[in-house]
Design a protein around this motif. Structure first.
Motif, PDB file in Angstrom:
ATOM      1  N   GLY A 234       0.809  -1.211   0.000  1.00 33.96           N
ATOM      2  CA  GLY A 234       0.000   0.000   0.000  1.00 33.96           C
ATOM      3  C   GLY A 234       0.841   1.258   0.000  1.00 33.96           C
ATOM      4  N   GLY A 235       2.164   1.128   0.255  1.00 41.80           N
ATOM      5  CA  GLY A 235       3.058   2.266   0.135  1.00 41.80           C
ATOM      6  C   GLY A 235       3.434   2.965   1.430  1.00 41.80           C
ATOM      7  N   LYS A 236       2.870   2.574   2.568  1.00 43.13           N
ATOM      8  CA  LYS A 236       3.217   3.231   3.824  1.00 43.13           C
ATOM      9  C   LYS A 236       4.665   2.931   4.186  1.00 43.13           C
ATOM     10  CE  LYS A 236       1.770   3.769   8.629  1.00 43.13           C
ATOM     11  NZ  LYS A 236       0.810   3.340   9.680  1.00 43.13           N
ATOM     12  N   LYS A 237       5.427   3.993   4.573  1.00 46.23           N
ATOM     13  CA  LYS A 237       6.855   3.850   4.845  1.00 46.23           C
ATOM     14  C   LYS A 237       7.178   4.081   6.319  1.00 46.23           C
ATOM     15  CE  LYS A 237       8.432   5.434   0.277  1.00 46.23           C
ATOM     16  NZ  LYS A 237       9.294   6.419  -0.439  1.00 46.23           N
ATOM     17  N   GLN A 238       8.172   3.342   6.773  1.00 43.68           N
ATOM     18  CA  GLN A 238       8.792   3.574   8.078  1.00 43.68           C
ATOM     19  C   GLN A 238      10.288   3.678   7.832  1.00 43.68           C
ATOM     20  OE1 GLN A 238       7.584   0.711  11.098  1.00 43.68           O
ATOM     21  NE2 GLN A 238       5.590   0.431  10.116  1.00 43.68           N
ATOM     22  N   GLN A 239      10.895   4.768   8.275  1.00 46.28           N
ATOM     23  CA  GLN A 239      12.308   4.992   7.966  1.00 46.28           C
ATOM     24  C   GLN A 239      13.022   5.587   9.169  1.00 46.28           C
ATOM     25  OE1 GLN A 239      12.965   6.537   4.073  1.00 46.28           O
ATOM     26  NE2 GLN A 239      15.045   7.282   4.499  1.00 46.28           N
ATOM     27  N   GLY A 240      14.297   5.226   9.328  1.00 48.92           N
ATOM     28  CA  GLY A 240      15.094   5.752  10.427  1.00 48.92           C
ATOM     29  C   GLY A 240      16.570   5.618  10.133  1.00 48.92           C
ATOM     30  N   LYS A 241      17.403   6.016  11.108  1.00 47.73           N
ATOM     31  CA  LYS A 241      18.855   5.942  10.974  1.00 47.73           C
ATOM     32  C   LYS A 241      19.435   5.174  12.158  1.00 47.73           C
ATOM     33  CE  LYS A 241      19.684  10.135   8.238  1.00 47.73           C
ATOM     34  NZ  LYS A 241      20.415   9.453   7.136  1.00 47.73           N
ATOM     35  N   VAL A 242      20.512   4.445  11.895  1.00 49.00           N
ATOM     36  CA  VAL A 242      21.158   3.626  12.916  1.00 49.00           C
ATOM     37  C   VAL A 242      22.662   3.848  12.844  1.00 49.00           C
ATOM     38  CG1 VAL A 242      21.555   1.291  13.774  1.00 49.00           C
ATOM     39  CG2 VAL A 242      19.353   1.877  12.747  1.00 49.00           C
ATOM     40  N   SER A 243      23.296   4.019  14.004  1.00 47.81           N
ATOM     41  CA  SER A 243      24.749   4.174  14.062  1.00 47.81           C
ATOM     42  C   SER A 243      25.389   2.814  14.312  1.00 47.81           C
ATOM     43  CB  SER A 243      25.138   5.155  15.170  1.00 47.81           C
ATOM     44  OG  SER A 243      26.545   5.234  15.285  1.00 47.81           O
ATOM     45  N   LEU A 244      26.102   2.312  13.317  1.00 45.29           N
ATOM     46  CA  LEU A 244      26.773   1.019  13.466  1.00 45.29           C
ATOM     47  C   LEU A 244      28.041   1.120  14.299  1.00 45.29           C
ATOM     48  CD1 LEU A 244      26.391  -0.473   9.863  1.00 45.29           C
ATOM     49  CD2 LEU A 244      24.924  -0.790  11.858  1.00 45.29           C
ATOM     50  N   MET A 245      28.587   2.324  14.443  1.00 43.76           N
ATOM     51  CA  MET A 245      29.800   2.502  15.242  1.00 43.76           C
ATOM     52  C   MET A 245      29.555   2.201  16.718  1.00 43.76           C
ATOM     53  SD  MET A 245      32.454   3.292  13.435  1.00 43.76           S
ATOM     54  CE  MET A 245      33.568   4.059  14.601  1.00 43.76           C
ATOM     55  N   GLU A 246      28.305   2.304  17.159  1.00 40.67           N
ATOM     56  CA  GLU A 246      27.977   2.072  18.565  1.00 40.67           C
ATOM     57  C   GLU A 246      27.719   0.599  18.873  1.00 40.67           C
ATOM     58  OE1 GLU A 246      24.654   4.541  19.389  1.00 40.67           O
ATOM     59  OE2 GLU A 246      25.737   6.427  19.032  1.00 40.67           O
ATOM     60  N   MET A 247      27.729  -0.242  17.855  1.00 41.08           N
ATOM     61  CA  MET A 247      27.449  -1.658  18.069  1.00 41.08           C
ATOM     62  C   MET A 247      28.674  -2.388  18.611  1.00 41.08           C
ATOM     63  SD  MET A 247      25.211  -2.572  14.658  1.00 41.08           S
ATOM     64  CE  MET A 247      25.256  -4.298  15.103  1.00 41.08           C
ATOM     65  N   LEU A 248      28.419  -3.455  19.368  1.00 39.31           N
ATOM     66  CA  LEU A 248      29.503  -4.281  19.883  1.00 39.31           C
ATOM     67  C   LEU A 248      30.197  -4.999  18.732  1.00 39.31           C
ATOM     68  CD1 LEU A 248      27.755  -5.868  22.999  1.00 39.31           C
ATOM     69  CD2 LEU A 248      29.412  -3.999  22.976  1.00 39.31           C
ATOM     70  N   ARG A 249      31.485  -5.187  18.867  1.00 41.64           N
ATOM     71  CA  ARG A 249      32.257  -5.845  17.819  1.00 41.64           C
ATOM     72  C   ARG A 249      32.203  -7.366  17.978  1.00 41.64           C
ATOM     73  NH1 ARG A 249      31.737  -1.201  16.818  1.00 41.64           N
ATOM     74  NH2 ARG A 249      33.354   0.319  16.305  1.00 41.64           N
ATOM     75  N   GLY A 250      32.139  -8.047  16.847  1.00 40.59           N
ATOM     76  CA  GLY A 250      32.243  -9.496  16.844  1.00 40.59           C
ATOM     77  C   GLY A 250      31.009 -10.247  17.300  1.00 40.59           C
ATOM     78  N   ARG A 251      29.873  -9.574  17.463  1.00 35.73           N
ATOM     79  CA  ARG A 251      28.636 -10.239  17.881  1.00 35.73           C
ATOM     80  C   ARG A 251      27.515  -9.933  16.904  1.00 35.73           C
ATOM     81  NH1 ARG A 251      27.979  -9.304  24.427  1.00 35.73           N
ATOM     82  NH2 ARG A 251      30.018 -10.130  25.061  1.00 35.73           N
ATOM     83  N   TRP A 252      26.674 -10.942  16.698  1.00 39.52           N
ATOM     84  CA  TRP A 252      25.510 -10.723  15.853  1.00 39.52           C
ATOM     85  C   TRP A 252      24.505  -9.860  16.601  1.00 39.52           C
ATOM     86  CZ3 TRP A 252      25.692 -11.513  10.907  1.00 39.52           C
ATOM     87  CH2 TRP A 252      26.538 -12.497  10.383  1.00 39.52           C
ATOM     88  N   MET A 253      24.027  -8.829  15.926  1.00 41.91           N
ATOM     89  CA  MET A 253      23.092  -7.884  16.523  1.00 41.91           C
ATOM     90  C   MET A 253      21.884  -7.706  15.603  1.00 41.91           C
ATOM     91  SD  MET A 253      24.815  -7.010  19.279  1.00 41.91           S
ATOM     92  CE  MET A 253      24.083  -5.488  19.867  1.00 41.91           C
ATOM     93  N   GLU A 254      20.762  -7.338  16.204  1.00 43.36           N
ATOM     94  CA  GLU A 254      19.541  -7.072  15.439  1.00 43.36           C
ATOM     95  C   GLU A 254      19.352  -5.568  15.287  1.00 43.36           C
ATOM     96  OE1 GLU A 254      16.890 -10.992  16.742  1.00 43.36           O
ATOM     97  OE2 GLU A 254      16.591  -9.062  17.757  1.00 43.36           O
TER      98      GLU A 254
END
Length: 298
Positions: A234-254
């Motif tokens: 139907g075209g409805k959008k959800q959009q945002g921004k995420v900083s990958l620099m703040e993520m833990l290293r070496g672990r799978w994250m959602e």
């Protein structure tokens, strides 16, 4: 009347007064009065009973359960539920084993035959996960909600220049439960897209859509946040921004992209995206994609 010793009775009484000043007649009266009164029994105070606690170990969870003897529950005695409690228990078990939404249609694309010899064996496989379309997707059923869930592995996604070994590297990850992941070696352009038909999901369930990613050292070029976007039927959008620099290293994250309530009537194809190509001067290094996860929101 004088006595033989020459002392009168009154004089004898005076001579035999009690050291505390009481006469014999008074002592006799006190003695008779004390005999007429009931004797009080002196009870020694009893020590309070020692309250002990029975320690039960639950083998299934490993937790300790403390029960007071006042509850009149013996460790070796089984508590039998009766009436509505038993009925509710069986209703819950039946609900957990009710067949999920259009599971037969979904299993037509299974990579290997599914054991249907019993309902329990079938659900064991559905809860554990079934590979679809040559291990490019995985389907499983959530135990708590009995809802359909999916993973779109990287081979099911559209990744710009993913087949160019200069920029991307494909790695088998069978020991992590992922058939294959893709690692960004070096690039100034990040663009990952996926599509999915929402009619495969269980109606009425609130779903969340997430990218499954890992940041691997050395991490470079992620000073700017990346974009995530969900476009629903139907075209409805959800959009945002995420900083990958703040993520833990070496672990799978959602990395959350968006959420929605599945509706069979208004269902259709949705688009899931993760991208960043506005920086231009940055060279991205250290990004690993495990795919897209679609599951009930907790």
């Amino acid at each position: 009347i004088p006595t033989e010793m020459g002392a009168s009775l009154s004089e004898l009484e005076q001579q035999h007064q009690h050291p505390l000043g009481a006469s014999l007649s008074e002592l006799e009266q006190q003695h008779q009065h004390s005999q007429s009164q009931p004797k009080k029994k002196h009870h020694q105070p009893k020590e309070p009973p020692i309250k002990t606690k029975v320690k039960l170990r639950l083998s299934s969870t490993g937790k300790n359960l403390l029960l007071s003897p006042q509850q009149n529950i013996e460790p070796s005695r089984k508590v039998v539920q009766k009436g509505p409690a038993v009925k509710a228990k069986y209703e819950t078990q039946s609900a957990q084993l009710s067949f999920p939404h259009i599971f037969e249609r979904i299993l037509r694309d299974a990579d290997s035959p599914v054991d249907r010899s019993s309902k329990e064996k079938l659900f064991d496989q559905l809860h554990g996960g079934v590979y679809l379309h040559d291990k490019t997707k995985m389907y499983w059923v959530d135990k708590k909600t009995n809802a359909n869930c999916f993973v779109l592995f990287p081979r099911a996604l559209s990744i710009t220049w993913a087949e160019n070994p200069i920029y991307w590297k494909w790695i088998e990850r069978n020991n992590e439960g992922l058939p294959e992941v893709v690692e960004l070696k070096k690039d100034c352009w990040l663009e990952v897209h996926g599509k999915f038909d929402t009619r495969m999901l269980s109606p009425g369930i609130l779903y969340e859509v997430l990218f499954y990613v890992k940041m691997k050292d050395p991490v470079q070029g992620w000073e700017l946040p990346i974009n995530v976007r969900l476009v629903l039927p139907g075209g409805k959008k959800q959009q945002g921004k995420v900083s990958l620099m703040e993520m833990l290293r070496g672990r799978w994250m959602e990395v959350p992209v968006g959420e929605f309530v599945a509706c069979e009537k208004d269902g259709g194809e949705m688009e899931i995206s993760l991208f960043e190509y506005d920086g231009g001067i940055y060279s991205y290094v250290g990004f690993v994609s495990g795919g897209i996860v679609i599951k009930p929101k907790e």
